[in-house]
Design a protein around this motif. Structure first.
Motif, PDB file in Angstrom:
ATOM      1  N   TYR A 139       0.867  -1.191   0.000  1.00  0.00           N
ATOM      2  CA  TYR A 139       0.000   0.000   0.000  1.00  0.00           C
ATOM      3  C   TYR A 139       0.896   1.230   0.000  1.00  0.00           C
ATOM      4  O   TYR A 139       1.526   1.548   1.003  1.00  0.00           O
ATOM      5  CB  TYR A 139      -0.908  -0.009   1.229  1.00  0.00           C
ATOM      6  N   ARG A 140       0.939   1.910  -1.159  1.00  0.00           N
ATOM      7  CA  ARG A 140       1.775   3.099  -1.291  1.00  0.00           C
ATOM      8  C   ARG A 140       0.884   4.272  -1.715  1.00  0.00           C
ATOM      9  O   ARG A 140       0.938   4.754  -2.836  1.00  0.00           O
ATOM     10  CB  ARG A 140       2.891   2.870  -2.304  1.00  0.00           C
ATOM     11  N   ALA A 141       0.032   4.688  -0.813  1.00  0.00           N
ATOM     12  CA  ALA A 141      -0.943   5.733  -1.099  1.00  0.00           C
ATOM     13  C   ALA A 141      -1.269   6.461   0.198  1.00  0.00           C
ATOM     14  O   ALA A 141      -0.859   6.050   1.289  1.00  0.00           O
ATOM     15  CB  ALA A 141      -2.211   5.124  -1.704  1.00  0.00           C
ATOM     16  N   ASN A 163       5.971   4.336   2.536  1.00  0.00           N
ATOM     17  CA  ASN A 163       5.921   5.803   2.487  1.00  0.00           C
ATOM     18  C   ASN A 163       5.756   6.276   1.044  1.00  0.00           C
ATOM     19  O   ASN A 163       6.651   6.097   0.218  1.00  0.00           O
ATOM     20  CB  ASN A 163       7.206   6.372   3.098  1.00  0.00           C
ATOM     21  N   TYR A 164       4.617   6.884   0.762  1.00  0.00           N
ATOM     22  CA  TYR A 164       4.346   7.345  -0.605  1.00  0.00           C
ATOM     23  C   TYR A 164       5.136   8.605  -0.952  1.00  0.00           C
ATOM     24  O   TYR A 164       5.149   9.035  -2.109  1.00  0.00           O
ATOM     25  CB  TYR A 164       2.848   7.628  -0.781  1.00  0.00           C
ATOM     26  N   ARG A 165       5.810   9.198   0.011  1.00  0.00           N
ATOM     27  CA  ARG A 165       6.605  10.396  -0.243  1.00  0.00           C
ATOM     28  C   ARG A 165       8.062  10.071  -0.608  1.00  0.00           C
ATOM     29  O   ARG A 165       8.831  10.967  -0.912  1.00  0.00           O
ATOM     30  CB  ARG A 165       6.595  11.315   0.981  1.00  0.00           C
ATOM     31  N   GLY A 170      11.930   4.376  -3.029  1.00  0.00           N
ATOM     32  CA  GLY A 170      10.720   3.574  -3.180  1.00  0.00           C
ATOM     33  C   GLY A 170      10.991   2.284  -3.918  1.00  0.00           C
ATOM     34  O   GLY A 170      10.489   1.212  -3.538  1.00  0.00           O
ATOM     35  N   ALA A 196      -1.320   2.078  -5.300  1.00  0.00           N
ATOM     36  CA  ALA A 196      -0.509   3.296  -5.296  1.00  0.00           C
ATOM     37  C   ALA A 196      -1.287   4.453  -5.912  1.00  0.00           C
ATOM     38  O   ALA A 196      -2.065   4.266  -6.855  1.00  0.00           O
ATOM     39  CB  ALA A 196       0.798   3.077  -6.061  1.00  0.00           C
ATOM     40  N   ASP A 197      -1.065   5.652  -5.371  1.00  0.00           N
ATOM     41  CA  ASP A 197      -1.724   6.840  -5.917  1.00  0.00           C
ATOM     42  C   ASP A 197      -1.314   7.095  -7.359  1.00  0.00           C
ATOM     43  O   ASP A 197      -2.105   7.563  -8.174  1.00  0.00           O
ATOM     44  CB  ASP A 197      -1.396   8.067  -5.057  1.00  0.00           C
ATOM     45  N   SER A 232      -4.783   1.890  -8.440  1.00  0.00           N
ATOM     46  CA  SER A 232      -5.011   3.087  -7.631  1.00  0.00           C
ATOM     47  C   SER A 232      -6.014   2.727  -6.540  1.00  0.00           C
ATOM     48  O   SER A 232      -6.760   1.745  -6.665  1.00  0.00           O
ATOM     49  CB  SER A 232      -5.558   4.218  -8.492  1.00  0.00           C
ATOM     50  N   TYR A 278       1.723   4.256   6.744  1.00  0.00           N
ATOM     51  CA  TYR A 278       2.916   3.436   6.945  1.00  0.00           C
ATOM     52  C   TYR A 278       3.466   3.560   8.367  1.00  0.00           C
ATOM     53  O   TYR A 278       4.573   3.122   8.652  1.00  0.00           O
ATOM     54  CB  TYR A 278       4.004   3.819   5.933  1.00  0.00           C
TER      55      TYR A 278
END
Length: 494
Positions: A53-55, A79-81, A87, A101-102, A112, A185
């Motif tokens: 889960y990267r969102a 961490n989506y940042r 990443g 992911a976003d 998404s 996260y």
């Protein structure tokens, strides 16, 4: 015991009560179970061995957590940042994962959050076998503030043990709502999904924190319980906005040390609110000690300085947790003597991917945090053992100096670190963030510290920055402070 058991209990007992999302369009307990069953089918259909889960946080996250559990694979919130290189490095550990992911785009095996939830309504809902309680339910990567991130394995039985020891089933009222302001996260995000669901409390997520948005959401959504990190609480109180929160009954904080000045101001601003200060780690499935509402009020109103000092503590161990303070020779020390914090309990995983379980022969885990326990069992955190400043062979805890600096009315944030020095080994330097429209001379602030601490603990230099490098959960990244101080030589303003 596994996570699907918690959801099944909630679905059977709470049925159509909304447990995820805002008042309009939220997800009920029964619907959450249905979505998790469909999500498990999608995961199995993809042949995935993990769900990444990267969102941003939102309704897709609890669905992903329980879908992964029902499919018998771990959820891996990332961490989506993170930059592309960082990443990709984490994703390389999970080459056969299904990814949410976003920025999904058209990449194969990546959905998404919107596509993920939409697809669940079109998937064949086939029940899977209950997951093994000893299987990993979640893999959370440490923030890497002092070293490369490590994947912490949290098993079903660790997380369920934490929930059962912390929450009474269906104890919340139907109108209760919790506001969570931490990213997915972070262990607190996972823990809050589980504990609020088990209690029957609707969870609302604030994706991007601002003081104004937090206050508006508390009022607009009738929030009764909220979780913040100390920097968020300070910003709310300093915002100058209307801080009325008529429905708020409980406010929990954690993730970083809570400055005594901040919590005192919060107690004065919201006397009707029950305050909770919690201490925990990813490796311990979240909270292991709690300073509860009665402790806060006793510390605020009492005249005994020993009791008043507890406002700077993180409370006492929760049920099921054994805690020891040990010295450098691994011996348990007496009350009041500082040392390393070791913990043991069913909720303690202490296991890392590719490394294994790091406990001693008695099952205790070294948190690598320092602190001491007073004679009544209250734990006071000194900081990370790696943060200790060694000046002229004297070990100095930065937290002690930071606590004094934060008492100055012009200061809103500070970091104290050790910087390499030819004479002393390390010299003490402090970075200070001032309140808007406030000023204090560096020498005046050094004198302020010296009034409480001896000269050897007074910063050799104080510089001023606009803000400190902190993670999204308020954790100070000390190595970035040191790097900038060493690189700048002399910087800041007095």
């Amino acid at each position: 015991m596994n996570l699907t058991m918690l959801l099944d209990m909630a679905a059977d007992g709470l049925e159509d009560r909304i447990v995820v999302g805002r008042r309009g369009g939220g997800i009920s307990a029964r619907r959450l179970r249905d979505l998790s069953v469909a999500g498990a089918a999608v995961i199995r259909e993809a042949g995935a061995d993990a769900l990444v889960y990267r969102a941003v946080n939102g309704p897709a996250f609890p669905v992903a957590l329980f879908a992964a559990a029902r499919a018998g694979v771990p959820l891996v919130p990332i961490n989506y940042r993170l930059g592309a290189e960082q990443g990709a490095a984490l994703l390389s550990h999970h080459p056969d994962a299904l990814v949410i992911a976003d920025d999904a785009g058209d990449a194969p095996g990546v959905l998404s959050p919107v596509t993920w939830l939409d697809r669940l309504g079109r998937s064949e809902a086939v029940e899977a076998d209950d997951p093994d309680p000893d299987a990993p339910a979640v893999v959370i990567y440490t923030s890497g503030t002092t070293s490369a991130p490590k994947g912490v394995l949290l098993h079903h039985h660790n997380l369920v043990s934490y929930v059962l020891g912390s929450v009474e089933f269906a104890s919340a009222e139907g109108t209760d709502a919790a506001l969570v302001s931490v990213p997915p996260y972070h262990i607190a995000a996972v823990a809050n999904v589980l504990t609020n669901l088990y209690a029957g409390r609707r969870t609302v997520v604030l994706e991007q924190f601002t003081a104004a948005e937090w206050l508006d959401t508390v009022r607009g959504e009738g929030i009764t319980n909220a979780l913040v990190v100390p920097t968020m609480l300070a910003r709310i109180l300093d915002s100058g906005a209307d801080t009325s929160v008529p429905t708020l009954r409980s406010l929990a904080s954690g993730g970083a040390p809570m400055p005594r000045r901040v919590v005192e101001r919060a107690l004065e601003t919201w006397p009707q609110v029950d305050f909770v200060n919690a201490y925990g780690l990813t490796e311990t499935s979240s909270t292991i000690t709690v300073l509860g509402p009665d402790d806060h009020r006793a510390a605020m109103t009492g005249t005994d300085e020993r009791i008043r000092a507890r406002l700077g503590s993180v409370g006492r161990p929760v049920p099921g947790i054994d805690l020891e303070i040990r010295d450098a020779d691994d011996r348990v020390v007496e009350a009041g003597v500082p040392g390393r914090i070791w913990v043991r309990g069913e909720q303690v995983s202490a296991e890392y991917a590719g490394i294994g379980k790091l406990v001693d022969d008695r099952g205790f885990f070294d948190t690598r945090d320092t602190g001491f326990v007073d004679e009544d069992g209250y734990l006071f955190i000194g900081g990370r053992s790696d943060d200790t400043i060694i000046r002229g062979a004297e070990n100095i805890a930065p937290a002690e100096i930071e606590d004094v600096i934060l008492r100055h009315p012009a200061v809103t944030d500070t970091a104290v670190v050790g910087v390499p020095d030819d004479e002393w080994g390390q010299r003490i330097e402090a970075v200070v963030v001032l309140r808007p429209d406030e000023s204090v001379d560096a020498e005046e602030l050094r004198a302020f510290v010296r009034e409480t601490l001896r000269g050897s603990k007074t910063p050799d230099r104080i510089v001023y920055w606009d803000e400190l490098p902190r993670t999204e959960t308020g954790k100070l990244v000390r190595r970035h402070v040191v790097e900038r101080l060493v690189g700048d030589g002399v910087s800041g303003r007095a």
